[in-house]
Design a protein around this motif. Structure first.
Motif, mmCIF file in Angstrom:
data_model
loop_
_atom_site.group_PDB
_atom_site.id
_atom_site.type_symbol
_atom_site.label_atom_id
_atom_site.label_comp_id
_atom_site.label_asym_id
_atom_site.label_seq_id
_atom_site.Cartn_x
_atom_site.Cartn_y
_atom_site.Cartn_z
ATOM 1 N N VAL A 39 0.840 -1.201 0.000
ATOM 2 C CA VAL A 39 0.000 0.000 0.000
ATOM 3 C C VAL A 39 0.874 1.250 0.000
ATOM 4 N N THR A 40 1.947 1.251 0.775
ATOM 5 C CA THR A 40 2.861 2.396 0.813
ATOM 6 C C THR A 40 3.530 2.593 -0.545
ATOM 7 N N ALA A 41 3.999 1.512 -1.160
ATOM 8 C CA ALA A 41 4.643 1.615 -2.471
ATOM 9 C C ALA A 41 3.646 2.097 -3.526
ATOM 10 N N GLY A 42 2.424 1.594 -3.500
ATOM 11 C CA GLY A 42 1.406 2.022 -4.455
ATOM 12 C C GLY A 42 1.052 3.495 -4.293
ATOM 13 N N THR A 43 0.947 3.952 -3.073
ATOM 14 C CA THR A 43 0.645 5.359 -2.820
ATOM 15 C C THR A 43 1.787 6.248 -3.282
ATOM 16 N N LEU A 44 3.003 5.834 -2.988
ATOM 17 C CA LEU A 44 4.176 6.601 -3.420
ATOM 18 C C LEU A 44 4.229 6.687 -4.948
ATOM 19 N N TRP A 45 3.988 5.573 -5.640
ATOM 20 C CA TRP A 45 4.004 5.559 -7.100
ATOM 21 C C TRP A 45 2.880 6.430 -7.668
ATOM 22 N N ALA A 46 1.701 6.418 -7.031
ATOM 23 C CA ALA A 46 0.566 7.202 -7.528
ATOM 24 C C ALA A 46 0.883 8.695 -7.562
ATOM 25 N N PHE A 47 1.691 9.161 -6.618
ATOM 26 C CA PHE A 47 1.998 10.590 -6.552
ATOM 27 C C PHE A 47 3.290 10.967 -7.270
ATOM 28 N N THR A 48 4.232 10.041 -7.399
ATOM 29 C CA THR A 48 5.519 10.391 -8.024
ATOM 30 C C THR A 48 5.757 9.702 -9.361
ATOM 31 N N GLY A 49 5.015 8.639 -9.672
ATOM 32 C CA GLY A 49 5.210 7.912 -10.926
ATOM 33 C C GLY A 49 4.505 8.592 -12.082
ATOM 34 N N SER A 50 4.657 8.024 -13.272
ATOM 35 C CA SER A 50 3.967 8.568 -14.435
ATOM 36 C C SER A 50 3.598 7.441 -15.390
ATOM 37 N N LEU A 51 2.555 7.690 -16.147
ATOM 38 C CA LEU A 51 2.082 6.735 -17.142
ATOM 39 C C LEU A 51 2.169 7.382 -18.524
ATOM 40 N N PRO A 52 2.756 6.703 -19.486
ATOM 41 C CA PRO A 52 2.784 7.269 -20.845
ATOM 42 C C PRO A 52 1.383 7.209 -21.438
ATOM 43 N N ARG A 53 1.064 8.186 -22.278
ATOM 44 C CA ARG A 53 -0.245 8.219 -22.934
ATOM 45 C C ARG A 53 -0.046 8.384 -24.425
ATOM 46 N N THR A 54 -0.857 7.667 -25.194
ATOM 47 C CA THR A 54 -0.848 7.833 -26.643
ATOM 48 C C THR A 54 -2.285 7.958 -27.119
ATOM 49 N N MET A 55 -2.433 8.569 -28.269
ATOM 50 C CA MET A 55 -3.739 8.737 -28.891
ATOM 51 C C MET A 55 -3.592 8.285 -30.338
ATOM 52 N N THR A 56 -4.554 7.534 -30.823
ATOM 53 C CA THR A 56 -4.499 7.111 -32.221
ATOM 54 C C THR A 56 -5.312 8.074 -33.075
#
Length: 179
Positions: A39-56
């Motif tokens: 839960v701690t790792a998931g919360t940390l990733w939610a605020f500091t991580g990033s997800l790439p986005r693409t649009m077709t």
């Protein structure tokens, strides 16, 4: 009567207030610690991580206008109007020309967004440029012009293509909060 006898026997027993309380077995404690770490790792990733986005998008690539024959081909993509504001100048674009193998020189191209038009595409113009693929273009689509470096491809006629526009990454918490 059985219940009453059991209750009376329980009341007559000595209270065990001096014994330590056993909350969970060792396996339960390990599972609890593991859950807390996840839960701690998931919360940390939610605020500091990033997800790439693409649009077709669907579009057309055309040879350069006669006024600049040695210039770059022109790529026009049609993007849904509500998605057009997410496309910014300088965004990377991967282009695939249908029917051309990705290993061929014109099969897989890369470019950058030059600009996004502020007006919607006219349906007649879309149908004229993309007779077979016009149904894939959303009504009222916005035009996105893509710049391909000269020398990647030489064209003699316009070709339909599909594209993936690489948008700015987003934080996972922003997806949940809707911002």
């Amino acid at each position: 009567m059985e219940y009453r006898r059991n209750a009376m026997a329980r009341l007559e027993q000595a209270e065990e207030l001096d014994l330590p309380i056993r909350l969970a077995a060792t396996g339960g404690r390990a599972a609890g610690v593991l859950l807390a770490v996840l839960v701690t790792a998931g919360t940390l990733w939610a605020f500091t991580g990033s997800l790439p986005r693409t649009m077709t998008a669907t579009g057309v690539i055309a040879p350069p206008p006669a006024s600049r024959a040695a210039g770059e081909p022109v790529v026009v993509l049609y993007v849904a109007r509500q998605d057009a504001d997410r496309v910014t100048a300088g965004s990377a674009v991967s282009l695939a020309v249908p029917g051309v193998p990705p290993t061929a020189p014109a099969g897989h191209l890369r470019g950058t967004v030059s600009y996004t038009a502020t007006t919607a595409a006219v349906r007649a113009a879309v149908t004229a440029q993309l007779p077979k693929d016009a149904s894939r273009v959303p009504p009222g689509a916005a035009l996105v012009v893509v710049r391909i470096p000269a020398g990647q491809v030489s064209l003699s006629k316009a070709l339909p293509l599909s594209a993936s526009v690489h948008l700015a990454p987003v934080r996972p918490v922003d997806l949940v909060s809707g911002s």
